[in-house]
Write an enzyme that holds these catalytic residues in place. Sequence first.
Site, mmCIF file in Angstrom:
data_model
loop_
_atom_site.group_PDB
_atom_site.id
_atom_site.type_symbol
_atom_site.label_atom_id
_atom_site.label_comp_id
_atom_site.label_asym_id
_atom_site.label_seq_id
_atom_site.Cartn_x
_atom_site.Cartn_y
_atom_site.Cartn_z
ATOM 1 N N GLU A 1 0.417 -1.096 0.025
ATOM 2 C CA GLU A 1 -0.370 0.239 0.358
ATOM 3 C C GLU A 1 0.840 1.161 0.430
ATOM 4 O OE1 GLU A 1 -1.447 1.581 3.489
ATOM 5 O OE2 GLU A 1 -1.007 -0.280 4.546
ATOM 6 N N LYS B 1 -5.822 10.598 0.964
ATOM 7 C CA LYS B 1 -5.828 8.435 1.363
ATOM 8 C C LYS B 1 -7.420 8.611 0.734
ATOM 9 C CE LYS B 1 -6.698 6.807 5.710
ATOM 10 N NZ LYS B 1 -6.199 7.206 7.168
ATOM 11 N N LYS C 1 -4.377 -1.810 14.849
ATOM 12 C CA LYS C 1 -3.151 -1.029 15.289
ATOM 13 C C LYS C 1 -3.588 -1.127 16.695
ATOM 14 C CE LYS C 1 -3.615 1.860 12.144
ATOM 15 N NZ LYS C 1 -3.977 1.382 10.487
HETATM 16 N N1 PSU Z 1 -0.749 0.293 9.312
HETATM 17 C C1 PSU Z 1 0.548 1.514 9.816
HETATM 18 N N2 PSU Z 1 0.635 3.092 8.969
HETATM 19 C C2 PSU Z 1 -0.609 3.420 8.675
HETATM 20 C C3 PSU Z 1 -1.682 2.824 8.001
HETATM 21 C C4 PSU Z 1 -1.274 1.252 8.271
HETATM 22 O O1 PSU Z 1 1.165 0.670 9.657
HETATM 23 O O2 PSU Z 1 -0.692 4.272 8.081
HETATM 24 C C5 PSU Z 1 -2.903 3.326 7.064
HETATM 25 C C6 PSU Z 1 -3.322 1.632 5.911
HETATM 26 O O3 PSU Z 1 -3.330 2.636 5.324
HETATM 27 C C7 PSU Z 1 -5.106 1.560 6.833
HETATM 28 C C8 PSU Z 1 -5.024 2.950 7.006
HETATM 29 O O4 PSU Z 1 -5.360 1.493 5.974
HETATM 30 O O5 PSU Z 1 -4.171 3.279 7.833
HETATM 31 C C9 PSU Z 1 -6.188 2.800 7.479
HETATM 32 O O6 PSU Z 1 -7.164 4.639 8.594
HETATM 33 P P1 PSU Z 1 -8.504 4.186 8.611
HETATM 34 O O7 PSU Z 1 -8.208 4.149 10.054
HETATM 35 O O8 PSU Z 1 -8.294 5.949 8.947
HETATM 36 O O9 PSU Z 1 -9.264 3.747 7.942
#
Ligand code: PSU
Length: 302
Positions: free
Chosen positions: A22, A83, A156
Site C-alpha cells: 500500500e 488518502k 493497530k
Molecule cells: N498501518 C501503518 N501505517 C498506516 C496505515 C496502516 O503502519 O498509515 C494506514 C493503512 O493504509 C490503513 C489506514 O488502511 O492507515 C487506516 O486508516 P483508517 O483508520 O482511517 O481507516
Amino acid sequence: MLIINKKVQDALRQNQAVVALESTIISHGMPYPTNVKVALEVESTINKTGAIAATIGIIDGDIIVGMTHEQIEEFGSRQGIVKVSGRDLAYVTSKKLWGSTTVAATMIIAKMAGIDVFVTGGIGGVHRGAELTYDVSNDLDELSKTRLIVVCAGPKAILDVEKTVEYLETKGVPLVGYQTDTLPLFYTRTSDINVPIRLDTPQDIAKLYVCQAEMELRPSVLVANPISEEDSVDHVKMDQWIKESLTKAKALGIKGKEETPFLLKKIVELSGGESLEANTKLIINNAKLGAEIALSLAKERR
Ligand code: PSU
Ligand code: MN
C-alpha cells in the site's frame, strides 16, 4: 486507467509470486524521508526472495500497480496526496488526482490486477469509542468481501482491538496468528486476546487460502505476524502514549480519515521515535513473511 508495470505483468502471467504493497503508509503513515527508505527496503526485502513487489498508488488519476523508485520518492515528499479508501477511489481517478491507497483501496486494486498476497503494517479497525462515533475502518469491510491473503502485524494498538476481532468474526474473516496463540498488537508482540486460528508455516497459510478460494468464500485470510521480541515496544509505555494521543485528538476535534494519521504521528513524537523504529521493523518482518507465503502459493498452484 489501470497501469500494471511490465515486471509485475510478466510475473502474474507466469503464475509467479507477487506481493502488493500500500502507499498510505508512505504518504500518511510515516514522516519523510524515513517513509521512502522503508518503502524501498520493504520492496527489496521481497524482491530478494524471488517474489516481485508491487507498490500501489494513484498518479494523476492513473492507478499504478508497481510504482518506480522515483514515484515512491515523490509519494514520500509530495504535499496534498489524498488518502484513498474505497469511498474515494472513483473520485480521485475521475478528478485525475494523486492518491495514496489504504489497506481497503489497495485490496480492491490488487484484486483487479490479479494479485493474491498483500502486505501492510497494521490494518484499520474499530476505533475506541466507536459505540458513539461509528468510526469503523473501511479496511474491515473490504476484508470481508475481497479475497486475498493480507499480512499485517495485528490491528493497530490505537484501536479497540477486542471490538475489531469481534467484527472480523461477524464478517467471517479467518484471522490467523502466525506462530502465535495470542493476537499481536502492532507495536507489541503479544496480548491477552487469543487468535482463533494458529498456523506455523507459510505453506499452511497458502493451503488455507486455496481452500477458502475453492469454496468461493469471499473474505480475505488475515494473517497477524508478531513483531520480534527485541523490536517490540513496552506495552505499558505504549498504552500511555496512545492515551495521550487520543486525548489530544479529542481536544483538537480530529476525526474521520484524519484520525489514524494524526495518532500515528503523535505517538512518534511522544515516543521520541521509538514507535517509528518499531513500525519500520514490523513492516519489513511482514514483507518477509508475505513473500514466503506468495512463493508457497505459487508452488501450490503449479
Ligand atoms: N498501518 C501503518 N501505517 C498506516 C496505515 C496502516 O503502519 O498509515 C494506514 C493503512 O493504509 C490503513 C489506514 O488502511 O492507515 C487506516 O486508516 P483508517 O483508520 O482511517 O481507516
Ligand atoms: Mn475511520
